[in-house]
Design an enzyme around this catalytic site. Structure first.
Site, PDB file in Angstrom:
ATOM      1  CD  GLU A 126      -1.275  -0.417   3.651  1.00  0.00           C
ATOM      2  OE1 GLU A 126      -2.126   0.430   3.892  1.00  0.00           O
ATOM      3  OE2 GLU A 126      -1.164  -1.492   4.274  1.00  0.00           O
ATOM      4  CE  LYS A 128       6.588   5.405   5.910  1.00  0.00           C
ATOM      5  NZ  LYS A 128       6.507   6.797   6.295  1.00  0.00           N
ATOM      6  CG  ASP A 130       5.240  12.766   4.019  1.00  0.00           C
ATOM      7  OD1 ASP A 130       5.420  12.470   5.208  1.00  0.00           O
ATOM      8  OD2 ASP A 130       6.011  13.495   3.376  1.00  0.00           O
ATOM      9  CE1 TYR A 239      -1.369   2.736   9.604  1.00  0.00           C
ATOM     10  CE2 TYR A 239      -1.542   4.675   8.204  1.00  0.00           C
ATOM     11  CZ  TYR A 239      -1.072   4.069   9.356  1.00  0.00           C
ATOM     12  OH  TYR A 239      -0.326   4.777  10.236  1.00  0.00           O
ATOM     13  CE  LYS A 327      10.145   6.883   4.743  1.00  0.00           C
ATOM     14  NZ  LYS A 327      11.176   7.356   5.611  1.00  0.00           N
ATOM     15  CB  CYS A 420      21.855  49.714  -4.645  1.00  0.00           C
ATOM     16  SG  CYS A 420      20.439  49.174  -3.670  1.00  0.00           S
ATOM     17  CB  CYS A 423      18.979  53.306  -3.037  1.00  0.00           C
ATOM     18  SG  CYS A 423      20.659  52.738  -2.721  1.00  0.00           S
ATOM     19  CB  CYS A 438      23.594  48.733  -1.081  1.00  0.00           C
ATOM     20  SG  CYS A 438      22.798  50.329  -0.912  1.00  0.00           S
ATOM     21  CB  CYS A 443      19.516  51.615   0.626  1.00  0.00           C
ATOM     22  SG  CYS A 443      18.800  50.353  -0.422  1.00  0.00           S
TER      23      CYS A 443
HETATM   24  S1  IVH Z   1       1.578   0.753   8.944  1.00  0.00           S
HETATM   25  C1  IVH Z   1       3.101  -1.314  12.660  1.00  0.00           C
HETATM   26  N1  IVH Z   1       0.752   1.798   6.694  1.00  0.00           N
HETATM   27  O1  IVH Z   1       4.426   5.530   8.474  1.00  0.00           O
HETATM   28  C2  IVH Z   1       2.970  -0.677  11.328  1.00  0.00           C
HETATM   29  N2  IVH Z   1       2.010   3.163   8.167  1.00  0.00           N
HETATM   30  O2  IVH Z   1       7.142   4.977   9.556  1.00  0.00           O
HETATM   31  C3  IVH Z   1       2.531   0.694  11.468  1.00  0.00           C
HETATM   32  N3  IVH Z   1       2.313   5.443   7.369  1.00  0.00           N
HETATM   33  O3  IVH Z   1       3.825   5.989  11.880  1.00  0.00           O
HETATM   34  C4  IVH Z   1       2.437   1.502  10.282  1.00  0.00           C
HETATM   35  N4  IVH Z   1       1.209   5.226   5.494  1.00  0.00           N
HETATM   36  O4  IVH Z   1       2.457   7.316  10.212  1.00  0.00           O
HETATM   37  C5  IVH Z   1       1.433   1.999   7.838  1.00  0.00           C
HETATM   38  N5  IVH Z   1      -0.053   2.608   4.683  1.00  0.00           N
HETATM   39  C6  IVH Z   1       0.608   2.808   5.813  1.00  0.00           C
HETATM   40  C7  IVH Z   1       1.176   4.046   6.132  1.00  0.00           C
HETATM   41  C8  IVH Z   1       1.877   4.183   7.322  1.00  0.00           C
HETATM   42  C9  IVH Z   1       1.884   6.056   6.272  1.00  0.00           C
HETATM   43  C10 IVH Z   1       3.154   6.086   8.406  1.00  0.00           C
HETATM   44  C11 IVH Z   1       2.608   5.998   9.800  1.00  0.00           C
HETATM   45  C12 IVH Z   1       3.705   5.387  10.631  1.00  0.00           C
HETATM   46  C13 IVH Z   1       4.892   5.626   9.794  1.00  0.00           C
HETATM   47  C14 IVH Z   1       5.931   4.602  10.063  1.00  0.00           C
END
Ligand code: IVH
Length: 678
Positions: A126, A128, A130, A239, A327, A420, A423, A438, A443
């Site tokens: 899934e 991640k 932010d 999630y 990441k 400048c 001025c 300057c 100025c």
């Molecule tokens: S699962 C025990 N799923 O990532 C597993 N985390 O670095 C817990 N996050 O604190 C996390 N999307 O804030 C999970 N699809 C996702 C996520 C997710 C973002 C964040 C979450 C967590 C951090 C961990």
């Protein structure tokens, strides 16, 4: 309430049923609109249903329940949030930065599962998100508490703010008894478009813009007034769940399906993969596609799908062994240099800045990048019209990485101006310096910067006083000296562009408040060369009064501990000038405190708490502690809600993570030194 005497009206069974029916109907439409993105009625029809329910609830106040759709927006809560212990700890995720590292993760999983063959391990992939991790607790189907992750064991109770997010159901209508207490885990975030809108309006109000959507979401969730949070357009993707005894599901996939059926908002981009190899194409797919989603995604989360296997693998104190975050590398973006302008600083220093064709990178739109100085431009050979690659250093300050040299004919090499830009006086390069300056003290561009410094957080700390206001006040000739600020006519201020009566009043109040900023802050605010925060504080503590300082002889000054010849000389030059003497007199006449009357010297770090992590380069920990303490601050060893700043050195520990989770400002050593006035 009002002048009409309260009459107690009995609620009939019919009214009761009607209220229930309306709530159910509204919840249904909220799910369609906010969760599934498929509205079935118009906004007007929705508003009318809501109005009908509000009217009934007003008539029968005893019928109001916390999970009624009318109860999303509260008001101000207590001074700070209370701590909440998580029933199930909220762990963090280990990272993988390459396909090799992902395969290593898989090997660890295989090893941990002993008798399970590699092909029998399904992975759930899934996005991640932010944003900010939250946990939502439901008791018999009713949302009773929401909290931040905090340190993983204990977070902050932000229920009132979470209630304002319409995609969070206040009541999960089905299977109430089935789950008893249910902990739901998800990520609160802000869409890029909402983030841009918010920043635009903040800038118009002369409020500091948020650096990226995550900070905006975190800041909005930590507001003490939920009616402001309600306006912030936050959203959530759910999630997961906390642990359950007995656990009714067999896989992560089943958990997510159940959450979806309960009316939670889940992201549709999730995939079950039969093997780790099947995960790899998704890494490639989302590398590009994540930028088209409209919200920030910084990686993928790959989880072992089977809950039995998850249990077998367990967790370390920080991470589950059954999941990893893949990441993506820090974003770079290509754009065009539309212009190179030169900014005039408060001491007259000229800094070249690249004006870029706006481009979205690492969570915000970038339209300028500092080019530092002439040497940097020459080294990278940056010219107007060039295509350049930009990157956010530390994901905040944009920098030009390199010019993408194409065959197209390039513009002429950039030359620093001789006059400048504001001025028009001839620029000089003092021999001992590498910077062009300057040297015209009058100025206007320099004065605007001096005014900005005067009002800044570490100086007189005047809120609501940003560049747009300064520009107008100086250009109109209303503010020619600092003291003119204290003589402004509120009605005139209200007539400025992008000002309303309320914001004008806020500004006038902030200016008024700054009169009692204290001698140390004032001395720093005046912008006397070499008199930074620290020197200002030492001088204020020693002399206790501006008059005494003014009358001090150079040798008296040099006698003061830590005040060297350069500062002493600079002070002598400053105070000798009649115009400066007159300005100080005017400030005092306006009511600005120029003497130490009570205990407070007016230091910039008064009451601020710092935590240091990692090793600092230019000073030892003890030196840092001493310097912070000298400015009225304090250094503690653990990050908590009370911490104001976490200073990061090289190889920082988990404190940074903790600070980020708590929404505490993380500052570099360089920033610390600025705060210390060095
Ligand atoms: S699962 C025990 N799923 O990532 C597993 N985390 O670095 C817990 N996050 O604190 C996390 N999307 O804030 C999970 N699809 C996702 C996520 C997710 C973002 C964040 C979450 C967590 C951090 C961990």
């Amino acid at each position: 309430m009002g002048i009409v005497p309260e009459i107690s009206i009995n609620m009939s069974e019919r009214d009761k049923r009607k209220i229930e029916r309306l709530r159910k109907l509204i919840r249904h439409h909220e799910t369609l609109y906010y969760v599934q993105d498929q509205p079935a009625i118009s906004d007007r029809e929705y508003d009318l249903l809501m109005r009908e329910l509000q009217d009934l609830e007003e008539k029968f106040p005893e019928s109001v329940t916390p999970d009624s759709p009318t109860q999303r927006v509260g008001g101000k809560v207590a001074k700070r949030f209370t701590a909440v212990a998580h029933k199930t700890p909220m762990l963090s995720l280990d990272n993988a930065f390459s396909v090799d590292e992902l395969k290593e993760f898989h090997q660890r999983v295989v090893k941990g599962l002993e008798n399970v063959s590699s092909e029998d391990i399904e992975y759930f992939v899934e996005l991640k998100f932010d944003g900010l991790a939250v946990t939502l607790t439901y008791e018999n189907g009713v949302f009773i508490q929401g909290a931040t992750r905090g340190n993983g064991k204990e977070g902050e109770d932000i229920t009132a703010n979470l209630r304002t997010i319409k995609s969070i159901p206040l009541n999960i209508s089905t299977d109430k008894e089935k789950y008893g207490t249910l902990e739901v885990r998800g990520e609160v975030f802000m869409r890029r478009e909402s983030f841009r809108e918010l920043n635009k309006s903040r800038e118009a109000d002369d409020e500091a813009p948020f650096a990226n959507p995550r900070n905006a979401a975190a800041g909005s969730l930590r507001l003490l007034d939920s009616s402001i949070t309600a306006k912030r357009k936050l959203d959530i993707f759910v999630y997961g769940m906390g642990s359950m005894e007995p656990m009714p599901f067999k896989s992560h996939d089943e958990i997510q399906t159940a959450l979806k059926n309960l009316g939670f908002k889940l992201n549709t981009n999730r995939h079950v993969c039969g093997s780790i190899e099947e995960v790899l194409p998704y890494i490639e797919k989302w590398q590009m596609e994540k930028d088209t989603l409209g919200y920030d995604v910084d990686g993928l989360v790959i989880k072992v799908n089977s809950l039995e296997y998850q249990k077998k693998l367990g967790a370390t104190s920080k991470f589950p062994r059954w999941a990893v975050a893949y990441k993506y590398e820090a974003e770079k973006a290509e754009t065009e240099v539309e212009d190179i302008i030169c900014q005039v600083g408060r001491t007259g220093a000229i800094t070249p800045v690249a004006i870029l064709k706006p481009v979205y990178v690492s969570g915000s739109t970038v339209s300028r990048a500092t080019l530092h100085n002439e040497d940097e431009i020459r080294k990278k050979d940056i010219r107007i019209g060039d295509r350049v690659l930009i990157e956010k250093a530390g994901e905040i300050i944009p920098r030009v990485v390199e010019v993408i040299k194409s065959k197209a004919k390039r513009g002429t090499p950039f030359k620093m101006p001789v006059k400048c830009p504001d001025c028009q006086s001839t620029l000089l390069r003092p021999e001992e310096e590498a910077i062009l300056r300057c040297v015209n003290y009058d100025c206007p561009a320099q004065f605007k910067e001096r005014l900005f410094h005067f009002a800044s957080r570490n100086a007189m700390d005047i809120d609501h006083f940003g560049p747009a206001i300064i520009e107008q006040l100086v250009d109109k000739g209303w503010v020619k000296n600092f003291s003119d600020l204290y003589k402004l006519d509120p009605q005139n201020v209200a007539r400025l562009e992008r000002m309303a009566e309320k914001s004008a009043q806020n500004l006038i109040e902030a200016i008024e408040k700054s009169k009692s900023a204290g001698l140390a802050r004032l001395l720093h605010a005046l912008g006397i060369r070499h008199v930074g925060q620290r020197a200002a504080m030492i001088l204020a503590r020693h002399f206790h009064s501006m008059t005494k300082l003014q009358n001090a002889k150079q040798e008296d000054l040099e006698f003061v501990m830590e005040i060297g010849g350069t500062v002493a000389e600079s002070l002598a030059v400053y105070f000798k000038q009649i115009s400066n003497q007159e300005e100080i007199k005017r400030l005092a006449e306006c009511g600005v405190e120029v003497e130490i009357t009570g205990e407070s010297v007016g230091t910039a770090l008064s009451g601020k708490q710092f935590v240091l992590t990692g090793s600092l380069e230019s000073l030892t920990r003890d030196e840092a502690k001493e310097k912070i303490a000298a400015l009225g601050g304090r250094v503690t060893s653990t990050v908590s809600k009370k911490t104001d700043y976490v200073v990061v050195g090289t190889d920082p520990g988990s404190k940074v993570e903790k600070a980020k989770k708590l929404g505490i400002e993380v500052v570099t050593e360089k920033k610390l030194k600025q705060m210390l006035g060095e």
